[in-house]
Structure formats: structure tokens, C-alpha cells
Design a protein around this motif. Structure first.
Motif, PDB file in Angstrom:
ATOM      1  N   MET A  65      -3.068   3.786   7.237  1.00  0.00           N
ATOM      2  CA  MET A  65      -2.749   2.527   6.550  1.00  0.00           C
ATOM      3  C   MET A  65      -2.951   2.692   5.039  1.00  0.00           C
ATOM      4  O   MET A  65      -2.165   2.195   4.241  1.00  0.00           O
ATOM      5  CB  MET A  65      -3.659   1.418   7.066  1.00  0.00           C
ATOM      6  CG  MET A  65      -3.409   1.037   8.495  1.00  0.00           C
ATOM      7  SD  MET A  65      -2.040  -0.102   8.690  1.00  0.00           S
ATOM      8  CE  MET A  65      -2.934  -1.646   8.505  1.00  0.00           C
ATOM      9  N   ALA A  66      -4.035   3.393   4.667  1.00  0.00           N
ATOM     10  CA  ALA A  66      -4.321   3.560   3.239  1.00  0.00           C
ATOM     11  C   ALA A  66      -3.232   4.404   2.569  1.00  0.00           C
ATOM     12  O   ALA A  66      -2.747   4.072   1.481  1.00  0.00           O
ATOM     13  CB  ALA A  66      -5.687   4.207   3.050  1.00  0.00           C
ATOM     14  N   ASP A  67      -2.825   5.492   3.239  1.00  0.00           N
ATOM     15  CA  ASP A  67      -1.753   6.337   2.678  1.00  0.00           C
ATOM     16  C   ASP A  67      -0.498   5.507   2.472  1.00  0.00           C
ATOM     17  O   ASP A  67       0.193   5.602   1.458  1.00  0.00           O
ATOM     18  CB  ASP A  67      -1.351   7.455   3.664  1.00  0.00           C
ATOM     19  CG  ASP A  67      -2.459   8.442   3.957  1.00  0.00           C
ATOM     20  OD1 ASP A  67      -3.367   8.580   3.136  1.00  0.00           O
ATOM     21  OD2 ASP A  67      -2.387   9.068   5.037  1.00  0.00           O
ATOM     22  N   LEU A  68      -0.187   4.711   3.495  1.00  0.00           N
ATOM     23  CA  LEU A  68       1.064   3.945   3.445  1.00  0.00           C
ATOM     24  C   LEU A  68       0.970   2.816   2.424  1.00  0.00           C
ATOM     25  O   LEU A  68       1.942   2.525   1.722  1.00  0.00           O
ATOM     26  CB  LEU A  68       1.411   3.432   4.850  1.00  0.00           C
ATOM     27  CG  LEU A  68       1.826   4.565   5.800  1.00  0.00           C
ATOM     28  CD1 LEU A  68       1.686   4.158   7.252  1.00  0.00           C
ATOM     29  CD2 LEU A  68       3.260   5.013   5.506  1.00  0.00           C
ATOM     30  N   ALA A  69      -0.229   2.220   2.318  1.00  0.00           N
ATOM     31  CA  ALA A  69      -0.419   1.161   1.319  1.00  0.00           C
ATOM     32  C   ALA A  69      -0.199   1.727  -0.084  1.00  0.00           C
ATOM     33  O   ALA A  69       0.406   1.082  -0.942  1.00  0.00           O
ATOM     34  CB  ALA A  69      -1.813   0.562   1.444  1.00  0.00           C
ATOM     35  N   ALA A  70      -0.661   2.974  -0.267  1.00  0.00           N
ATOM     36  CA  ALA A  70      -0.498   3.606  -1.581  1.00  0.00           C
ATOM     37  C   ALA A  70       0.982   3.818  -1.898  1.00  0.00           C
ATOM     38  O   ALA A  70       1.360   4.017  -3.046  1.00  0.00           O
ATOM     39  CB  ALA A  70      -1.243   4.931  -1.606  1.00  0.00           C
ATOM     40  N   ARG A  71       1.807   3.791  -0.881  1.00  0.00           N
ATOM     41  CA  ARG A  71       3.253   3.938  -1.083  1.00  0.00           C
ATOM     42  C   ARG A  71       3.977   2.610  -0.952  1.00  0.00           C
ATOM     43  O   ARG A  71       5.183   2.562  -0.655  1.00  0.00           O
ATOM     44  CB  ARG A  71       3.807   4.939  -0.082  1.00  0.00           C
ATOM     45  CG  ARG A  71       3.289   6.309  -0.419  1.00  0.00           C
ATOM     46  CD  ARG A  71       3.531   7.294   0.682  1.00  0.00           C
ATOM     47  NE  ARG A  71       2.816   8.521   0.329  1.00  0.00           N
ATOM     48  CZ  ARG A  71       3.331   9.724   0.422  1.00  0.00           C
ATOM     49  NH1 ARG A  71       4.534   9.898   0.877  1.00  0.00           N
ATOM     50  NH2 ARG A  71       2.616  10.770   0.070  1.00  0.00           N
ATOM     51  N   GLY A  72       3.198   1.552  -1.066  1.00  0.00           N
ATOM     52  CA  GLY A  72       3.815   0.222  -1.107  1.00  0.00           C
ATOM     53  C   GLY A  72       4.116  -0.394   0.246  1.00  0.00           C
ATOM     54  O   GLY A  72       4.810  -1.401   0.336  1.00  0.00           O
ATOM     55  N   ARG A  73       3.595   0.224   1.324  1.00  0.00           N
ATOM     56  CA  ARG A  73       3.839  -0.346   2.658  1.00  0.00           C
ATOM     57  C   ARG A  73       2.742  -1.340   3.017  1.00  0.00           C
ATOM     58  O   ARG A  73       1.561  -0.982   2.970  1.00  0.00           O
ATOM     59  CB  ARG A  73       3.860   0.766   3.713  1.00  0.00           C
ATOM     60  CG  ARG A  73       4.880   1.843   3.457  1.00  0.00           C
ATOM     61  CD  ARG A  73       6.261   1.341   3.767  1.00  0.00           C
ATOM     62  NE  ARG A  73       7.245   2.371   3.546  1.00  0.00           N
ATOM     63  CZ  ARG A  73       8.172   2.706   4.438  1.00  0.00           C
ATOM     64  NH1 ARG A  73       8.225   2.099   5.594  1.00  0.00           N
ATOM     65  NH2 ARG A  73       9.048   3.631   4.136  1.00  0.00           N
ATOM     66  N   THR A  74       3.116  -2.546   3.383  1.00  0.00           N
ATOM     67  CA  THR A  74       2.131  -3.548   3.780  1.00  0.00           C
ATOM     68  C   THR A  74       1.747  -3.326   5.248  1.00  0.00           C
ATOM     69  O   THR A  74       2.467  -2.638   5.990  1.00  0.00           O
ATOM     70  CB  THR A  74       2.734  -4.961   3.659  1.00  0.00           C
ATOM     71  OG1 THR A  74       3.792  -5.061   4.627  1.00  0.00           O
ATOM     72  CG2 THR A  74       3.267  -5.222   2.257  1.00  0.00           C
ATOM     73  N   PRO A  75       0.628  -3.949   5.683  1.00  0.00           N
ATOM     74  CA  PRO A  75       0.297  -3.869   7.122  1.00  0.00           C
ATOM     75  C   PRO A  75       1.449  -4.387   7.987  1.00  0.00           C
ATOM     76  O   PRO A  75       1.711  -3.844   9.066  1.00  0.00           O
ATOM     77  CB  PRO A  75      -0.942  -4.753   7.245  1.00  0.00           C
ATOM     78  CG  PRO A  75      -1.579  -4.696   5.892  1.00  0.00           C
ATOM     79  CD  PRO A  75      -0.449  -4.611   4.905  1.00  0.00           C
ATOM     80  N   GLY A  76       2.147  -5.408   7.489  1.00  0.00           N
ATOM     81  CA  GLY A  76       3.299  -5.928   8.232  1.00  0.00           C
ATOM     82  C   GLY A  76       4.387  -4.869   8.392  1.00  0.00           C
ATOM     83  O   GLY A  76       5.020  -4.759   9.444  1.00  0.00           O
TER      84      GLY A  76
END
Ligand code: GLU
Length: 330
Positions: free
Chosen positions: A250-261
Motif C-alpha cells: 500500500m505504501a509503495d502504491l501510495a507513493a505512486r499516487g494510488r489510493t486505498p480505493g
């Protein structure tokens, strides 16, 4: 429906959950909730605990909208439970001491003409038939033994909701490791029973361990749960997904602008529960959930998830930083 029963997700806090773990968590939640079961979380912290991992895992599950019932359970808080069951099995003559090192077991398994059981990757039973003299000599040599179950059957068939009947070897599993701590296979059986968990949803890498766990439950006079082993997430090389595969937490993806949704949407799409890009919620997925329609193949985490990064990273040189390859930036 099983109003008294419970399902569970039981992560090991060895690091952040990756997409495969999160997908298994969503499936465990869907299976539990769709059958009227409570959904429990258990932290399997008997070994490999990474500082802060438990907290991050809980935050990630929460961010995805996966609620759970009751207090959290931690295996490290139940050593008494494991010690008592091991003592009972020892007293009943259902165990033996094992002095083998990991290396000796590996050598037996890879010997040129291994026994059948060894060929199957099973503990070859080296210490099963030691005489009391041999045991005394090994004890005197100073190496503390592990305690193994003396399995009563060679093979067992368990029923799995997705796989169907699964027949596998019942290994003489370790109950107490030689460092004195309870082993995973014992803890999982005791905890599931103690928490009235009657539905076990987990990655299908644990299917081969299941006949021994079911056998142990039966020897302890505990109910055998309903098993659902779900396909794993793999990288593009067909290997089990891991942190090194790039943006998989989740953290990696958040860093790439991906929300939990977004992450929930990607996972739901991989389960054929949503269209790509669709906004979804766990409650919305529950309405659509039909175990019979779940994909039975592993989920290859690849280009569809990395599409945005592929385009970004392709840059002027056109060398995409593909998910599934080692990504030194995370
Ligand atoms: N703690 C194990 C894992 O994270 C799961 C064990 C289980 O679900 O039985 O792989």
C-alpha cells in the motif's frame, strides 16, 4: 450460514502486506461475511517480527475497509496454550524428540536415492525410531531437541472449497522448536479452535501443510475447520510475489499516487468482481461475491497494474520499469 463460527486473517508481521496478502485478506473477509461468520484477525508473531509491521498491516486492512470483530489475537501471548497441548501430546506418547539440524534434513531430502517420503520434501523420519540409548547420547551431546508429532497416518485427504478433495502426506510436524517456542503448525491448529474459527481462508501455498494440521486437530479432539485455499499472487516470472517485485505494498502504491480505493479496485478486478477502474467498496463486493466464480489460477501481478508506471518510466530511453522486476527506487 454459521452464526457461531468465525473466519480469520492471520498475517505474520514480518513486513508490510503486499498485494497478494491483501487479496487473501479481502477473500477471507468476503468468505466470512458472506456466510454470516465473524471475522477475526490474528497476528502470527512467533518469529520474524519486523518492528512496526503489525501496526502497518492493521492500518492497511483498515484503509481497504476490511473491518474485523473482537480483539486482536497475538500468538506470542498464547505460549501457555501451546506448551499445555505439547505436554499433553508428549504424555500421551504421541511425540518424539528430533535432534536433526535443518541442514541434515535438507541433505536427507536431496540424497541421490532418497526414501519416498524424503522425495516428497517430507521430514524423512530420521529420529522417529531412535532407541532410548541413542536419545540419551544425543541429549548428552548438548543439542536441544525439537519435539515432533508421531503422525498416525501416512496420508490424509482434506476437503477444500476451491480445490476439492486434497490428498497429501501427513508429516511428523514440529510441535515445539528446538529454541523452545511453539511451532506454527501447532499454534495455528490450537488458535483456530480456541477462537472458534471454523473457516480457514488462506493462500494455497499452505495446502500441503493442511493434512498434518487436520490430523493434529483430530488427535487433539478439536474440530477440523472448513478450508478454502485461494490462489497466490505471482510476479511476471511466475514466482511468489515479494517486496522486491516493485510497487506491491500500500505504501509503495501510495507513493505512486494510488489510493486505498484504487488498490481495492485492482484487487477486486483480479478476482473478476469489478471492471478495471471501477470504484468499489467491500460491502459492494460482498453483494457480488460468488465463490463458485472466483478465478482458480494464480494472479500474475504485472503490466495491467504497472501501466501508469510503465508509461511514466518508459521515458526517453523507453526502458519501462516494469512491475515484476527488481525496483531499486522503493
Ligand atoms: N501466518 C501465515 C502467513 O502469513 C498464515 C497462516 C494461516 O493462515 O494459517 O502466511
Amino acid at each position: 450460514m454459521s452464526p457461531d463460527g468465525a473466519g480469520r486473517f492471520a498475517p505474520s508481521p514480518s513486513g508490510a502486506l503486499h498485494l497478494g496478502n491483501l487479496r487473501t485478506a479481502l477473500l477471507a473477509w468476503l468468505f466470512a461475511r458472506s456466510t454470516g461468520r465473524r471475522f477475526l484477525l490474528r497476528i502470527e508473531d512467533l518469529d520474524r517480527v519486523a518492528p512496526g509491521a503489525e501496526r502497518t498491516q492493521l492500518l492497511d486492512l483498515n484503509a481497504l475497509g476490511l473491518d474485523h470483530d473482537g480483539p486482536l489475537s497475538r500468538q506470542s501471548e498464547h505460549q501457555d496454550r501451546y506448551a499445555a497441548a505439547t505436554a499433553a501430546l508428549v504424555a500421551a506418547g504421541l511425540t518424539y524428540e528430533c535432534f536433526c539440524t535443518r541442514r541434515e534434513i535438507q541433505q536427507a531430502v536431496s540424497a541421490p536415492h532418497p526414501m519416498d517420503s524424503a522425495a516428497a520434501g517430507r521430514y524423512p523420519g530420521t529420529c522417529r525410531h531412535l532407541t532410548s540409548d541413542q536419545v540419551s547420547r544425543r541429549r548428552a551431546a548438548g543439542r536441544p531437541p525439537a519435539v515432533r508429532l508421531r503422525a498416525h497416518v501416512e496420508r490424509l485427504t482434506v476437503l477444500d472449497e476451491l480445490t476439492g478433495p486434497y490428498s497429501g502426506v501427513v508429516e511428523d510436524i514440529v510441535l515445539r522448536r528446538n529454541d523452545g517456542l511453539a511451532a506454527y503448525n501447532l499454534a495455528v491448529v490450537l488458535d483456530d479452535a480456541a477462537q472458534a474459527i471454523d473457516q480457514v481462508v488462506r493462500g494455497d501455498d499452505l495446502l500441503p501443510a493442511t493434512p498434518a494440521q487436520a490430523h493434529l486437530a483430530t488427535l487433539l479432539d478439536l474440530p477440523v475447520p472448513h478450508y478454502v485455499h485461494v490462489p497466490m499472487a505471482l510476479n511476471m516470472l511466475g514466482q511468489r510475489l515479494a517486496k522486491r517485485d516493485g510497487a506491491v505494498t500500500m505504501a509503495d502504491l501510495a507513493a505512486r499516487g494510488r489510493t486505498p480505493g484504487d488498490v481495492l479496485g485492482v484487487i477486486a478486478t483480479s478476482l473478476d468482481l469489478a471492471e478495471p477502474g471501477e470504484r468499489v467498496t467491500p460491502a459492494g463486493l460482498l453483494v457480488r461475491f460468488d465463490p463458485a466464480k472466483l478465478p482458480r489460477q494464480p494472479w500474475i501481478v504485472g503490466p495491467e497494474l504497472a501501466a501508469a508506471e510503465l508509461l511514466e518510466a518508459a521515458g526517453p530511453e523507453g526502458h519501462p520499469n516494469r512491475l515484476g522486476q527488481r525496483d531499486h527506487s522503493v
